[in-house]
Write a protein that holds these residues in place. Sequence first.
Motif, PDB file in Angstrom:
ATOM      1  N   LYS A   1     -28.377  47.413  -4.083  1.00 30.37           N
ATOM      2  CA  LYS A   1     -28.951  46.225  -3.453  1.00 30.37           C
ATOM      3  C   LYS A   1     -30.067  46.611  -2.497  1.00 30.37           C
ATOM      4  CE  LYS A   1     -24.876  43.262  -3.762  1.00 30.37           C
ATOM      5  NZ  LYS A   1     -23.987  42.327  -3.023  1.00 30.37           N
ATOM      6  N   GLU A   2     -30.881  45.632  -2.165  1.00 32.96           N
ATOM      7  CA  GLU A   2     -31.951  45.868  -1.213  1.00 32.96           C
ATOM      8  C   GLU A   2     -31.397  45.910   0.212  1.00 32.96           C
ATOM      9  OE1 GLU A   2     -35.680  43.757  -3.590  1.00 32.96           O
ATOM     10  OE2 GLU A   2     -34.987  42.957  -1.683  1.00 32.96           O
ATOM     11  N   ARG A   3     -32.170  46.554   1.063  1.00 34.16           N
ATOM     12  CA  ARG A   3     -31.796  46.582   2.478  1.00 34.16           C
ATOM     13  C   ARG A   3     -31.953  45.174   3.066  1.00 34.16           C
ATOM     14  NH1 ARG A   3     -33.750  51.654   5.965  1.00 34.16           N
ATOM     15  NH2 ARG A   3     -32.829  52.548   4.058  1.00 34.16           N
ATOM     16  N   GLU A   4     -30.946  44.733   3.807  1.00 34.36           N
ATOM     17  CA  GLU A   4     -30.983  43.377   4.348  1.00 34.36           C
ATOM     18  C   GLU A   4     -30.744  43.386   5.847  1.00 34.36           C
ATOM     19  OE1 GLU A   4     -27.917  40.669   3.206  1.00 34.36           O
ATOM     20  OE2 GLU A   4     -26.314  42.158   3.338  1.00 34.36           O
ATOM     21  N   PHE A   5     -31.372  42.434   6.515  1.00 33.38           N
ATOM     22  CA  PHE A   5     -31.205  42.260   7.947  1.00 33.38           C
ATOM     23  C   PHE A   5     -29.818  41.718   8.232  1.00 33.38           C
ATOM     24  CE2 PHE A   5     -32.472  41.381  12.252  1.00 33.38           C
ATOM     25  CZ  PHE A   5     -31.815  40.210  12.585  1.00 33.38           C
ATOM     26  N   VAL A   6     -29.204  42.246   9.299  1.00 30.80           N
ATOM     27  CA  VAL A   6     -27.870  41.807   9.693  1.00 30.80           C
ATOM     28  C   VAL A   6     -27.919  41.092  11.042  1.00 30.80           C
ATOM     29  CG1 VAL A   6     -25.553  42.580  10.320  1.00 30.80           C
ATOM     30  CG2 VAL A   6     -26.749  43.661   8.398  1.00 30.80           C
ATOM     31  N   SER A   7     -28.460  41.781  12.038  1.00 27.53           N
ATOM     32  CA  SER A   7     -28.459  41.221  13.379  1.00 27.53           C
ATOM     33  C   SER A   7     -29.494  41.945  14.220  1.00 27.53           C
ATOM     34  CB  SER A   7     -27.065  41.360  14.006  1.00 27.53           C
ATOM     35  OG  SER A   7     -26.979  40.715  15.253  1.00 27.53           O
ATOM     36  N   GLY A   8     -30.006  41.249  15.249  1.00 29.21           N
ATOM     37  CA  GLY A   8     -31.008  41.874  16.090  1.00 29.21           C
ATOM     38  C   GLY A   8     -30.930  41.390  17.518  1.00 29.21           C
ATOM     39  N   ILE A   9     -31.615  42.130  18.393  1.00 26.35           N
ATOM     40  CA  ILE A   9     -31.622  41.795  19.811  1.00 26.35           C
ATOM     41  C   ILE A   9     -33.004  42.090  20.374  1.00 26.35           C
ATOM     42  CG2 ILE A   9     -30.774  44.096  20.490  1.00 26.35           C
ATOM     43  CD1 ILE A   9     -29.055  42.606  22.642  1.00 26.35           C
ATOM     44  N   ASN A  10     -33.459  41.248  21.281  1.00 27.57           N
ATOM     45  CA  ASN A  10     -34.786  41.483  21.852  1.00 27.57           C
ATOM     46  C   ASN A  10     -34.731  42.571  22.914  1.00 27.57           C
ATOM     47  OD1 ASN A  10     -33.511  40.067  23.900  1.00 27.57           O
ATOM     48  ND2 ASN A  10     -35.270  38.763  24.358  1.00 27.57           N
ATOM     49  N   TRP A  11     -35.907  42.924  23.449  1.00 20.85           N
ATOM     50  CA  TRP A  11     -35.903  44.123  24.290  1.00 20.85           C
ATOM     51  C   TRP A  11     -35.211  43.937  25.636  1.00 20.85           C
ATOM     52  CZ3 TRP A  11     -41.958  44.705  24.372  1.00 20.85           C
ATOM     53  CH2 TRP A  11     -42.525  43.720  25.165  1.00 20.85           C
ATOM     54  N   SER A  12     -35.104  42.706  26.111  1.00 24.75           N
ATOM     55  CA  SER A  12     -34.409  42.468  27.377  1.00 24.75           C
ATOM     56  C   SER A  12     -32.920  42.206  27.179  1.00 24.75           C
ATOM     57  CB  SER A  12     -35.038  41.278  28.090  1.00 24.75           C
ATOM     58  OG  SER A  12     -34.902  40.112  27.304  1.00 24.75           O
ATOM     59  N   GLY A  13     -32.512  41.991  25.948  1.00 23.31           N
ATOM     60  CA  GLY A  13     -31.112  41.690  25.690  1.00 23.31           C
ATOM     61  C   GLY A  13     -30.741  40.248  25.917  1.00 23.31           C
ATOM     62  N   THR A  14     -31.727  39.404  26.130  1.00 22.95           N
ATOM     63  CA  THR A  14     -31.454  38.001  26.442  1.00 22.95           C
ATOM     64  C   THR A  14     -31.368  37.123  25.200  1.00 22.95           C
ATOM     65  OG1 THR A  14     -33.817  37.616  26.736  1.00 22.95           O
ATOM     66  CG2 THR A  14     -32.533  38.154  28.704  1.00 22.95           C
TER      67      THR A  14
END
Length: 123
Positions: A42-55
């Motif tokens: 399968k292709e690589r898929e996005f799961v979860s992310g966070i911005n640089w401040s964590g907000t």
Amino acid sequence: VQLQASGGGLVQAGGSLRLSCVASGRTFSNYSVGWFRQAPGKEREFVSGINWSGTSTYSSDSVRGRFTTSRDSAKNTVYLQMNTLKLEDTAVYYCAARNANAIVTSPTLYNYWGQGTLVTVSS
């Protein structure tokens, strides 16, 4: 920035794991971080992310409500807490970073990648 992902392993369905992504080389707080996964064939898929401040965080539909991303700036570490794991969560998980604040889901927009850690969910 260099990334080191860890925490993968074998877990039964319904169980939990916490992945860690430790950064070195530069100030990690200037980077947003995404977690991706790739299952065999399968292709690589996005799961979860966070911005640089964590907000701000964002998770894909397939994991929302089960997976949570957080960061500890003092430890230069981003975490992916995975609960209620399912068989279909089995994959190699990667963390990636980009020198921008916004969370994006396309892997091509990330400049730095960790080596991946294998998560295997058994029945």
